[in-house]
Every structure is written in structure tokens, then in C-alpha cells.
Design a protein around this motif. Structure first.
Motif, PDB file in Angstrom:
ATOM      1  N   PHE A  14       0.848  -1.184   0.000  1.00  0.00           N
ATOM      2  CA  PHE A  14       0.000   0.000   0.000  1.00  0.00           C
ATOM      3  C   PHE A  14       0.883   1.233   0.000  1.00  0.00           C
ATOM      4  N   TYR A  15       0.294   2.359  -0.346  1.00  0.00           N
ATOM      5  CA  TYR A  15       0.974   3.645  -0.274  1.00  0.00           C
ATOM      6  C   TYR A  15       0.554   4.274   1.049  1.00  0.00           C
ATOM      7  N   SER A  16       1.520   4.695   1.839  1.00  0.00           N
ATOM      8  CA  SER A  16       1.216   5.139   3.197  1.00  0.00           C
ATOM      9  C   SER A  16       0.433   6.440   3.270  1.00  0.00           C
ATOM     10  N   ASN A  17       0.435   7.237   2.219  1.00  0.00           N
ATOM     11  CA  ASN A  17      -0.255   8.526   2.276  1.00  0.00           C
ATOM     12  C   ASN A  17      -1.031   8.737   0.980  1.00  0.00           C
ATOM     13  N   GLU A  18      -1.969   7.855   0.699  1.00  0.00           N
ATOM     14  CA  GLU A  18      -2.661   7.862  -0.585  1.00  0.00           C
ATOM     15  C   GLU A  18      -4.059   8.453  -0.479  1.00  0.00           C
ATOM     16  N   GLY A  19      -4.310   9.434  -1.299  1.00  0.00           N
ATOM     17  CA  GLY A  19      -5.660   9.970  -1.420  1.00  0.00           C
ATOM     18  C   GLY A  19      -5.973  11.074  -0.428  1.00  0.00           C
ATOM     19  N   ASP A  20      -6.674  12.070  -0.895  1.00  0.00           N
ATOM     20  CA  ASP A  20      -7.156  13.147  -0.043  1.00  0.00           C
ATOM     21  C   ASP A  20      -8.514  13.566  -0.571  1.00  0.00           C
ATOM     22  N   PRO A  21      -9.624  13.129  -0.007  1.00  0.00           N
ATOM     23  CA  PRO A  21      -9.687  12.377   1.241  1.00  0.00           C
ATOM     24  C   PRO A  21      -9.204  10.943   1.056  1.00  0.00           C
ATOM     25  N   ARG A  22      -8.946  10.291   2.160  1.00  0.00           N
ATOM     26  CA  ARG A  22      -8.450   8.910   2.128  1.00  0.00           C
ATOM     27  C   ARG A  22      -9.430   7.997   1.402  1.00  0.00           C
ATOM     28  N   GLU A  23      -8.873   7.094   0.623  1.00  0.00           N
ATOM     29  CA  GLU A  23      -9.700   6.118  -0.090  1.00  0.00           C
ATOM     30  C   GLU A  23     -10.090   4.988   0.855  1.00  0.00           C
ATOM     31  N   PRO A  24     -11.138   4.239   0.513  1.00  0.00           N
ATOM     32  CA  PRO A  24     -11.487   3.053   1.309  1.00  0.00           C
ATOM     33  C   PRO A  24     -10.319   2.060   1.312  1.00  0.00           C
ATOM     34  N   VAL A  25     -10.367   1.109   2.219  1.00  0.00           N
ATOM     35  CA  VAL A  25      -9.280   0.133   2.355  1.00  0.00           C
ATOM     36  C   VAL A  25      -9.086  -0.622   1.038  1.00  0.00           C
ATOM     37  N   HIS A  26      -7.840  -0.681   0.611  1.00  0.00           N
ATOM     38  CA  HIS A  26      -7.494  -1.380  -0.622  1.00  0.00           C
ATOM     39  C   HIS A  26      -6.035  -1.824  -0.546  1.00  0.00           C
ATOM     40  N   VAL A  27      -5.633  -2.629  -1.510  1.00  0.00           N
ATOM     41  CA  VAL A  27      -4.252  -3.091  -1.579  1.00  0.00           C
ATOM     42  C   VAL A  27      -3.822  -3.094  -3.040  1.00  0.00           C
ATOM     43  N   HIS A  28      -2.551  -2.813  -3.261  1.00  0.00           N
ATOM     44  CA  HIS A  28      -1.955  -2.873  -4.591  1.00  0.00           C
ATOM     45  C   HIS A  28      -1.186  -4.184  -4.691  1.00  0.00           C
ATOM     46  N   VAL A  29      -1.154  -4.754  -5.877  1.00  0.00           N
ATOM     47  CA  VAL A  29      -0.478  -6.025  -6.101  1.00  0.00           C
ATOM     48  C   VAL A  29       0.368  -5.894  -7.363  1.00  0.00           C
ATOM     49  N   SER A  30       1.606  -6.366  -7.278  1.00  0.00           N
ATOM     50  CA  SER A  30       2.451  -6.334  -8.470  1.00  0.00           C
ATOM     51  C   SER A  30       3.234  -7.633  -8.607  1.00  0.00           C
ATOM     52  N   LYS A  31       3.518  -7.942  -9.843  1.00  0.00           N
ATOM     53  CA  LYS A  31       4.372  -9.081 -10.185  1.00  0.00           C
ATOM     54  C   LYS A  31       4.802  -8.880 -11.621  1.00  0.00           C
ATOM     55  N   GLY A  32       6.092  -8.884 -11.867  1.00  0.00           N
ATOM     56  CA  GLY A  32       6.593  -8.648 -13.220  1.00  0.00           C
ATOM     57  C   GLY A  32       6.095  -7.319 -13.746  1.00  0.00           C
ATOM     58  N   ASP A  33       5.485  -7.339 -14.925  1.00  0.00           N
ATOM     59  CA  ASP A  33       4.953  -6.116 -15.543  1.00  0.00           C
ATOM     60  C   ASP A  33       3.501  -5.841 -15.153  1.00  0.00           C
TER      61      ASP A  33
END
Length: 74
Positions: A14-33
Motif C-alpha cells: 500500500f501507499y502510506s499517504n494515498e488519497g485526499d480524502p483517504r480512499e477506502p481500504v485497498h491493496v496494490h499487487v504487483s508481479k513482473g509487468d
């Protein structure tokens, strides 16, 4: 970008300071491209995705659902 956990080559973070106002709970996922963003509640769903096919997105969604409490705590 704090990492919550890694699983089978996927990085869940996650990004520690994402969104203003804060977005609902979410997660980012990455692998390769590939990278995707998943909303956590009330049901896990894809917010956006690039580089993952539908089968992989379903797999990631299942992983996110299984680890949803851990993600929310992070």
C-alpha cells in the motif's frame, strides 16, 4: 510503499499517504509487468488492473480475500 506480504511472486503493498480524502481500504499487487489495485470491503473487487489476465486477477482476488484482515490491519 510498505509491503504487507509476498505470495508466490506477488507483492501486496500500500501507499502510506494515498488519497485526499483517504480512499477506502485497498491493496496494490504487483508481479513482473503486472499491477492491480483491489478494494477490500465489503467484497473484494478489482479497482484497476494492467498486465494481468482475468484468470490471474481471480487468483489474486482469492488471495486478497483470504488475507483481508491482515491487509486491513496494515
Amino acid at each position: 510503499m510498505p509491503t504487507v506480504f509476498r505470495y508466490d511472486g506477488f507483492r501486496f503493498f500500500f501507499y502510506s499517504n494515498e488519497g485526499d480524502p483517504r480512499e477506502p481500504v485497498h491493496v496494490h499487487v504487483s508481479k513482473g509487468d503486472g499491477e492491480a489495485k483491489f478494494w477490500i470491503g465489503p467484497n473484494v473487487s478489482v479497482a484497476r488492473s494492467a498486465g494481468f489476465d482475468a484468470r490471474t486477477l481471480r487468483r489474486i482476488a482469492a488471495i486478497v480475500a483470504f488475507h483481508s484482515q491482515e491487509i486491513e490491519k496494515a
